[in-house]
Design an enzyme around this catalytic site. Sequence first.
Site, PDB file in Angstrom:
ATOM      1  N   ALA A 133      37.476  40.965  41.703  1.00  0.00           N
ATOM      2  CA  ALA A 133      37.537  41.229  40.261  1.00  0.00           C
ATOM      3  C   ALA A 133      38.701  40.434  39.667  1.00  0.00           C
ATOM      4  CB  ALA A 133      37.739  42.715  39.999  1.00  0.00           C
ATOM      5  N   LYS A 134      38.743  40.368  38.376  1.00  0.00           N
ATOM      6  CA  LYS A 134      39.904  39.778  37.690  1.00  0.00           C
ATOM      7  C   LYS A 134      39.947  40.327  36.268  1.00  0.00           C
ATOM      8  CE  LYS A 134      42.984  36.579  38.727  1.00  0.00           C
ATOM      9  NZ  LYS A 134      43.418  36.385  40.123  1.00  0.00           N
ATOM     10  N   GLY A 135      41.155  40.427  35.733  1.00  0.00           N
ATOM     11  CA  GLY A 135      41.292  40.883  34.357  1.00  0.00           C
ATOM     12  C   GLY A 135      42.167  39.916  33.595  1.00  0.00           C
TER      13      GLY A 135
END
Length: 462
Positions: A133-135
């Site tokens: 994931a990444k934000g």
Amino acid sequence: MAKASIAAPTAAPTADFQTSGVFDELGMERDPNNLYLQVIDSVLQAADILELPHHLKLILAQPKNEVMVHFPVRMNDGDYRLFKGYRVQHNNVLGPYKGGVRFHPDVHLDDVKALAALMTMKCSLVRVPFGGAKGGCKVDPRAIDHDELMRVSRRFITAISNIIGPDTDIPAPDVGTNAQVMAWFADTYTNTAGSYSRHDAMRVVTGKPLEMGGSLGREKATGQGVVDVLAEMLPGMGLPIEGARVSILGYGNVGSWTGRLIEEKGARVVAVMDHTGAIRNDEGIDAVLLAEHVAETGGVAGFGTAHGRTKTGRHTQADADAVTAEEFYRTPVDVFVPAALEQMIDVEKAGWLECKVVAEAANAPTTPQGERLLQARGVEVLPAILCNAGGVTVSYLEWVQNKQSVSWDLERVDTTLNKHMVLAARRTLLARHRYECDMRTAAYIAALENIGKVYSLRGIFP
Ligand code: GLU
């Protein structure tokens, strides 16, 4: 220029995508400058070599979830500003989604998607049981003050709190965020998310300050992993790490720890560049003094004006000459370490570089065209999913310690990290020899072998 002793085979990614059948089937655009498409194209090329089933390629070509949020924050002048944020969850077949959150004015959805996909590959390559994931939040953390940054951090994590969780999706630091921001994330989540005890809810974030359940060794972990990989791989290329000459692009957390730790191994940092300028000293720059200078002044520019040269005017390791960006890239070195942002090593920079090895400490720092030129020039590119996997590996160790309410000593963290990095490097080398491909494709193959096995064991629900 000397060539690395392992012959570099040719399969580099091209601008005209090789796996466009999947792109067409999914109705995806074909912009060759789109980082997400570049990353997925390279992953799918590796999947083709491995002959993974077609449905797995379709699954991996798109993230499972892409969330975009907007939230208002009161600024110190009393006005409200609306901020945009993202959390992209690419794949969770191996475990909870995992990946950092970046605060940067140029965050875009497709970049966050690319970085999330890289996290899936990275976690699989180092065999930690997490997905990818990444934000990101579109904000310049340098342009707002401490209290404003705290309010942005708290509102961002609140905006995505229904999709993250200690066993669901676990954020961590990335460009523009640090242990303090993680402390605000963790505090906000534990105060607002109901289904975990306040203590256990702290596992929702890694990279926390030590006093709040962070792990020893997490701050330096990405740089430590870069050095562990280089120590494992350089000798096989006929390049002992002791005495190696190194240049570093970016001197934030990753660049400065790589500099300090590689210096401890006997290498010499001879050139460094960041957003404030570039410096060079062929005798070697004291990486610890430079880290202190950057902490005090915000950048490498001006290093050595307070102390430095001998009475005869010769350099000591406490000073350096200011050089241009081109002079920085052209500095002859054994290893060049890009430790800043994506896509900085384009064809022009690739043509300037005078190095034998590029160790990608940043995520996706090399464009496909830049990489092709480097390969044609005999430069070995060690890919990001291998080189910079130390950060997420120690994030996993932090999460394990939190789950068991224990804290490990630094030696145990470092030794465990080293095992993960060395095995990941060996897996990559093995795939490279078995499939006669470049290092990036080999790293993807080693990651995909694991993911492919898990999918074939689990099947697709229902
Ligand atoms: N942001 C880091 C990375 O890109 C660390 C991620 C994590 O620890 O979850 O690998």
